[in-house]
Write an enzyme that holds these catalytic residues in place. Structure first.
Site, PDB file in Angstrom:
ATOM      1  N   ASP A  35       0.867  -1.204   0.000  1.00 24.51           N
ATOM      2  CA  ASP A  35      -0.081   0.179  -0.114  1.00 24.51           C
ATOM      3  C   ASP A  35       0.832   1.291  -0.148  1.00 24.51           C
ATOM      4  O   ASP A  35       0.371   2.345   0.271  1.00 24.51           O
ATOM      5  CB  ASP A  35      -1.020  -0.127   0.974  1.00 24.51           C
ATOM      6  CG  ASP A  35      -2.231  -1.107   0.865  1.00 24.51           C
ATOM      7  OD1 ASP A  35      -2.636  -1.172  -0.106  1.00 24.51           O
ATOM      8  OD2 ASP A  35      -2.455  -1.545   1.943  1.00 24.51           O
ATOM      9  N   ASP A  63      -6.935  -4.680  -4.247  1.00 21.40           N
ATOM     10  CA  ASP A  63      -6.728  -3.135  -4.078  1.00 21.40           C
ATOM     11  C   ASP A  63      -5.557  -2.974  -4.673  1.00 21.40           C
ATOM     12  O   ASP A  63      -5.246  -1.772  -4.974  1.00 21.40           O
ATOM     13  CB  ASP A  63      -6.605  -3.256  -2.485  1.00 21.40           C
ATOM     14  CG  ASP A  63      -7.556  -4.164  -1.560  1.00 21.40           C
ATOM     15  OD1 ASP A  63      -7.909  -4.829  -2.129  1.00 21.40           O
ATOM     16  OD2 ASP A  63      -7.840  -3.531  -0.632  1.00 21.40           O
TER      17      ASP A  63
HETATM   18  N1  GLY Z   1      -6.984  -1.419   1.069  1.00 21.39           N
HETATM   19  C1  GLY Z   1      -7.904  -1.874   2.062  1.00 21.39           C
HETATM   20  C2  GLY Z   1      -9.166  -1.662   1.764  1.00 21.39           C
HETATM   21  O1  GLY Z   1     -10.014  -1.290   0.934  1.00 21.39           O
HETATM   22  O2  GLY Z   1      -9.752  -1.804   3.131  1.00 21.39           O
END
Ligand code: GLY
Length: 376
Positions: free
Chosen positions: A94, A150
Site C-alpha cells: 500500500d 486493491d
Molecule cells: N485496501 C484495503 C481496503 O480497501 O480496506
C-alpha cells in the site's frame, strides 16, 4: 447539474477549512471522524495504508482554491509519512496509496526534488515485493503468497517510476501483476475476488478467501471499485486495450448493482435483508467511472459511465453527507470490512471523503488526476 457540482464543491471547501484546522491542532493523520474530533488509524500508527488520503485531499483542495491552509497541512502530514518510509517496518504494497497521494502529489504540482526522491523510494519498495511467479505480495508475516485486488490502485506508482526514470522495469512488474489479476481475480461476469493466495514457489492458485467481503466467491463492493478504477488506470498508463475491456466489464457489473437510492451495498452478494452500506466503494467507483468515461471510445458507454458516477455522488450527497458543523468528516455509512474487523462500520471514514472530493474536482474540470500519467 453545474449548479449542484459548484455548490457541492463550495460545501466541501467550507467543511474542510474547519476540519483541516482541527487535524493540525490534533497533530495526527485523520482516519475517521467522531463528531468534532478526528481519530487516527486503527492499526500500525502512521504506517496504516490510509495515511496518504488526507494529504491527497489537501493537494486537491489547494490546487483548486490556492488556499495556504491546505498546502501547509499536506506538507505537515507528508513529513510524518516520510518518517514511516525510513522506519519501513509496517510498510507493505500500500505504499502506492500512501505515497502517490502525498509525496507524489507534491512532486506533481510543484516539481519538488525531495518529494520526487521519496516517491521513487516508495516505488522501489513496491517493486521489491514482486514475486517473479507473477504477482506483487500484499501483506507481511506468513502471507508470502497473498495478493489482493486493491493492489491494482498501487500500480500507478510503478508506472509513474518507469516514466520518470525512463526504465521499463517498474512498468513490467505492474503489467505482469495486472495480467495475473485479470486472469485470477476477475470473473467472467465482471465481478472479482478480494484475495487470491498463490503458492509463492510456483504461482499456482491455492485459494480465494472472502477477505473483507461477505464470503468466498462474493463481490465485496470496494474490491470491485478498486478493480474498476485500477484497470482503467492500467489502460491509461499503458494503452493496452485488454485493460480497458476489463475495466469496462467490471464497471458494467458495478453499475448493475448500484442501489436505486444511489448508495452502495458493502457486498453485492450480501443477504437481501442485511442493511450493510459502504459509501467508500460508491465514491471510489464514481471517480474511476469518470476516468473510464473519458477513456472509452464508445459514446453510449461514455454517457452511461458519467451518469452512473453522478448517480453515486448524488446518492451520497442526498442520503449520507453531513454538511453541518457537528462532524468533521462528510460522508457517513462507510464500512471498512463486511465482517467488522475493528476498522469501522457505518461511520465516517476519511478515504471515502477523499474519493468524493476527487470525483467532484474532476467534475469541475480541475486537475484531480493524482493517479494518472504526468504530462511532461
Ligand atoms: N485496501 C484495503 C481496503 O480497501 O480496506
Amino acid at each position: 447539474m453545474q449548479k449542484w457540482i459548484d455548490s457541492t464543491f463550495d460545501k466541501i471547501v467550507d467543511k474542510f477549512r474547519v476540519s483541516t484546522a482541527k487535524a493540525k491542532e490534533q497533530g495526527l493523520i485523520p482516519y475517521r471522524s467522531e463528531g468534532k474530533e478526528w481519530i487516527g488509524s486503527p492499526f500500525d500508527g502512521n504506517s496504516w495504508w490510509t495515511g496518504g488520503f488526507w494529504p491527497g485531499a489537501m493537494w486537491l483542495l489547494h490546487n483548486a482554491t490556492k488556499e495556504e491552509c491546505f498546502l501547509k497541512e499536506a506538507l505537515r502530514v507528508e513529513k510524518l509519512l516520510v518518517h514511516e518510509l525510513m522506519e519501513f517496518t509496517h510498510l507493505n504494497h500500500d505504499v502506492g496509496f500512501m505515497y502517490m497521494l502525498s509525496c507524489g502529489a507534491h512532486y506533481r504540482f510543484t516539481g519538488d526534488s525531495e518529494a520526487h526522491r521519496n516517491t521513487m523510494h516508495a516505488a522501489t519498495i513496491l517493486a521489491g515485493r514482486f514475486n517473479p511467479n507473477g504477482y506483487i505480495r500484499a501483506w507481511d508475516k506468513d502471507r508470502a503468497g497473498w495478493a489482493i485486488i486493491d493492489c491494482m490502485m498501487n500500480l500507478s506508482l510503478l508506472y509513474w517510476a518507469s516514466a520518470e526514470e525512463n526504465d521499463p522495469r517498474f512498468e513490467q512488474i505492474a503489467r505482469i501483476h495486472a495480467d495475473t489479476s485479470m486472469r485470477t481475480f476477475v470473473r467472467e461476469d465482471g465481478s472479482c475476488n478480494h484475495i487470491v493466495i498463490f503458492d509463492p514457489s510456483n504461482g499456482e492458485v491455492l485459494d480465494c478467501p472472502g477477505g473483507q467481503g461477505y464470503a468466498a466467491g462474493s463481490s465485496w463492493s470496494r474490491g470491485q471499485a478498486w478493480a474498476l478504477y485500477g484497470f482503467a488506470l492500467s489502460y491509461m498508463h499503458t494503452g493496452d486495450k485488454r485493460y480497458l475491456e476489463t475495466a469496462e466489464r467490471i464497471a458494467n457489473y458495478f453499475i448493475a448493482n448500484i442501489r436505486p437510492d444511489g448508495l452502495t451495498d458493502s457486498d453485492f452478494c450480501q443477504p437481501k435483508d442485511e442493511e450493510r452500506i459502504d459509501n467508500i466503494a460508491g465514491a471510489c467507483a464514481a471517480s474511476g467511472l469518470l476516468d473510464l468515461s473519458d477513456l472509452t471510445e464508445d459514446t453510449v458507454l461514455k454517457e452511461s459511465y458519467r451518469d452512473a458516477a453522478i448517480k453515486l455522488l448524488q446518492g451520497i450527497d442526498a442520503h449520507c453527507a453531513d454538511w453541518t458543523e457537528e462532524t468533521l468528516g462528510i460522508m457517513q455509512k462507510c464500512t471498512a470490512s463486511y465482517h467488522n474487523d475493528g476498522a469501522g462500520r457505518h461511520i465516517n471514514i476519511l478515504y471515502g471523503d477523499y474519493f468524493f472530493v476527487e470525483a467532484i474536482c474532476k467534475l469541475r474540470g480541475a486537475d484531480a488526476k493524482l493517479w494518472s500519467p504526468m504530462s511532461k
